[in-house]
Scaffold this motif. Structure first.
Motif: not given
Length: 131
Positions: A121, A52, A123, A50
């Motif tokens: 996040y 941020y 993802r 992932h």
């Protein structure tokens, strides 16, 4: 925007055992809001996967070793091996990563600039690449 980089932390050598310490803003550019660690990772497992949106992070190998794989929007990758407790990897926001190749008894420490927020996040790798 900041770039990923290895940060050398102070190492105070002593015959009784070495000491390393961290101080906000002296050693990295954010105030720690969250700390977490991963351990007992089974052989062959991968952590992360992932990026941020706004969070900054430092990853430190407190014990053992592991590889942090950074993936860029052009599909290129960079592997950074962490295996010393006196340096860490700084990851600015919008850095896609996963962690692999954990040694036996590896312990990774993560220092974050933000409290946990699932909305921070990213993802999905394709969504990341389209930013």
């Amino acid at each position: 925007m900041s770039k990923t980089k290895i940060i050398d932390f102070p190492k105070i050598k002593d015959p009784r055992g070495n000491l390393t310490f961290l101080q906000n803003f002296d050693h990295f550019p954010f105030e720690i809001q969250r700390v977490f660690w991963t351990y007992d990772v089974p052989g062959g497992e991968v952590r992360g996967g992932h990026a941020y949106k706004i969070q900054e992070e430092i990853i430190i190998a407190l014990s053992g070793s592991f590889d942090v794989i950074l993936r860029y929007k052009d599909n290129s990758e960079e592997k950074i091996s962490l295996n010393r407790s006196y340096y860490g990897l700084y990851l600015p926001p919008l850095t896609w990563r996963h962690i692999e190749n954990f040694s036996t008894n590896a312990l990774s420490l993560h220092l974050s600039s933000s409290l946990y927020d699932e909305n921070d996040y990213i993802r999905d790798l394709d969504a990341y690449k389209s930013l």
